[in-house]
Scaffold this active site. Sequence first.
Site, PDB file in Angstrom:
ATOM      1  N   HIS A   1      -4.025  -6.723  -9.355  1.00  0.00           N
ATOM      2  CA  HIS A   1      -3.424  -5.389  -9.244  1.00  0.00           C
ATOM      3  C   HIS A   1      -4.466  -4.281  -9.346  1.00  0.00           C
ATOM      4  O   HIS A   1      -4.120  -3.106  -9.181  1.00  0.00           O
ATOM      5  CB  HIS A   1      -2.339  -5.144 -10.306  1.00  0.00           C
TER       6      HIS A   1
ATOM      7  N   ASP B   1       3.206 -11.689  -0.658  1.00  0.00           N
ATOM      8  CA  ASP B   1       3.053 -10.233  -0.658  1.00  0.00           C
ATOM      9  C   ASP B   1       2.055  -9.844  -1.745  1.00  0.00           C
ATOM     10  O   ASP B   1       1.840 -10.575  -2.711  1.00  0.00           O
ATOM     11  CB  ASP B   1       4.390  -9.537  -0.870  1.00  0.00           C
TER      12      ASP B   1
ATOM     13  N   HIS C   1       3.866 -16.424  -3.999  1.00  0.00           N
ATOM     14  CA  HIS C   1       4.290 -15.281  -3.171  1.00  0.00           C
ATOM     15  C   HIS C   1       3.106 -14.814  -2.333  1.00  0.00           C
ATOM     16  O   HIS C   1       1.954 -14.883  -2.774  1.00  0.00           O
ATOM     17  CB  HIS C   1       4.877 -14.142  -4.008  1.00  0.00           C
TER      18      HIS C   1
ATOM     19  N   GLU D   1       7.683 -10.184  -4.104  1.00  0.00           N
ATOM     20  CA  GLU D   1       7.631 -10.298  -5.571  1.00  0.00           C
ATOM     21  C   GLU D   1       7.043  -9.053  -6.209  1.00  0.00           C
ATOM     22  O   GLU D   1       7.526  -8.580  -7.240  1.00  0.00           O
ATOM     23  CB  GLU D   1       6.822 -11.537  -5.960  1.00  0.00           C
ATOM     24  N   GLU D   2       5.978  -8.517  -5.620  1.00  0.00           N
ATOM     25  CA  GLU D   2       5.300  -7.372  -6.227  1.00  0.00           C
ATOM     26  C   GLU D   2       6.167  -6.115  -6.224  1.00  0.00           C
ATOM     27  O   GLU D   2       5.990  -5.231  -7.063  1.00  0.00           O
ATOM     28  CB  GLU D   2       3.983  -7.081  -5.503  1.00  0.00           C
TER      29      GLU D   2
ATOM     30  N   ASP E   1      -3.628 -13.392  -6.749  1.00  0.00           N
ATOM     31  CA  ASP E   1      -2.221 -13.022  -6.967  1.00  0.00           C
ATOM     32  C   ASP E   1      -1.573 -12.625  -5.641  1.00  0.00           C
ATOM     33  O   ASP E   1      -1.567 -11.468  -5.289  1.00  0.00           O
ATOM     34  CB  ASP E   1      -2.173 -11.861  -7.956  1.00  0.00           C
TER      35      ASP E   1
END
Length: 451
Positions: free
Chosen positions: A423, A92, A90, A156-157, A123
Amino acid sequence: MSSNPVAETVTSLMPRARAELAELVAFQSVADFDQYPKSESEGAANWIADALRAEGFTDVALLDTPDGTQSVYGYLPGPEGAKTVLLYAHYDVQPPLDEAGWTSPPFELTERDGRWYGRGAADCKGGLIMHLLALRALKADGGVPVNVKVIAEGSEEQGTGGLERYAEEHPELLTADTIVIGDTGNFRVGLPTVTSTLRGMTLVRVQVDTLEGNLHSGQFGGAAPDALAALIRVLDSLRAEDGSTTVDGLSGDSVWDGLAYEEEQFRKDAKVLDGVELIGSGTVADRIWARPAVTVLGIDCPPVAGATPSVQAAARALVSLRVPPGVDAGEATKLLQAHLEAHTPWGARVRTEQIGQGQAFRADTTSPAYRAMADAMAVAYPGQDMQYAGQGGSIPLCNTLAALYPQAEILLIGLSEPEAQIHALNESVSPEELERLSVAEALFLRNYAAR
């Protein structure tokens, strides 16, 4: 890494990989268009589409998904009669949080102490680069021996389910014999790991109202019901004294029987402050891979700066509940909402709203694809056997794909090892992990085709 043509090619491509990751990280592709321009996500999607076309992919398309974002699809045909492998990542990313807390700008890939720092570096923009490296290495050494589909998700996030809904409406698009999800990570740097389970997740917003408007705390405080105090009390009810998650009706005593996670290592990985205890009971692996976990993600209330002496009339919070394999996320949502409503004190008015959900996932690790990956990992990580670990996070698409394509084998690998701090502030990727996992993926595709 032992010398072989695939590994040598990947090594030679690493400067290019760094330059491409820098270009991709520069897009502020947070799929929350109230915070970041949609054009940033569209720019990242177009970058990926162009990269796929440059590698010979056909049928490259920007898919408009029901949540208002775009996923990027491409197909690379292999030899006649070859198996088909779907590669997922992903593009995003999570918001950078407090940009002032970053040592270097979050959307500017920066090398420091042997790692590459930037939001999305691990990520999961790095996962997309990993796929490209693996395919380029194979093309340079005889060709790609399977049909390859790539899907790069754009939300996705956010957990808004755009790609899941699109796949359900177009089930023929992503069909494959094996699916490689490039969005997890090794248990630690240098230890090859596949993720065999994922916890599911539900997001619930809770609103508490007690008064028609705020009141002077000197004139009314002590008798007037404070909505913020009521919210604090109901949120506290979600944890036992030791910090274990306690949602009425939701079991919290499952155990993990795979790779152990030592407490001291976890404290180091999580950067727990000296003297602060871990929460919960059971082993660390039980707590983060096999049991539910509640987190209060945010509270709407007056900030300390500028606060007035007032009894609050309303307050709300966003609550995340991670649910382990074997627990239906929809049922967990109902239990969480019922718990919040039952534990709200003083007859305060309470409203709950589910705003996101994803099911847990458990892989079949006895399948041929896992054996092919184990052999590939043994070459990419000499002297190390492939390990199986859980993942506390959620990838809702996994269950959608498993339901749509029950015959497909699903493997989860990636770059999000503990030092990556995904994150969080100062997210980074290990270039050595990117190199080794790219070699492993290339050799996996070759091994899988041969079997």
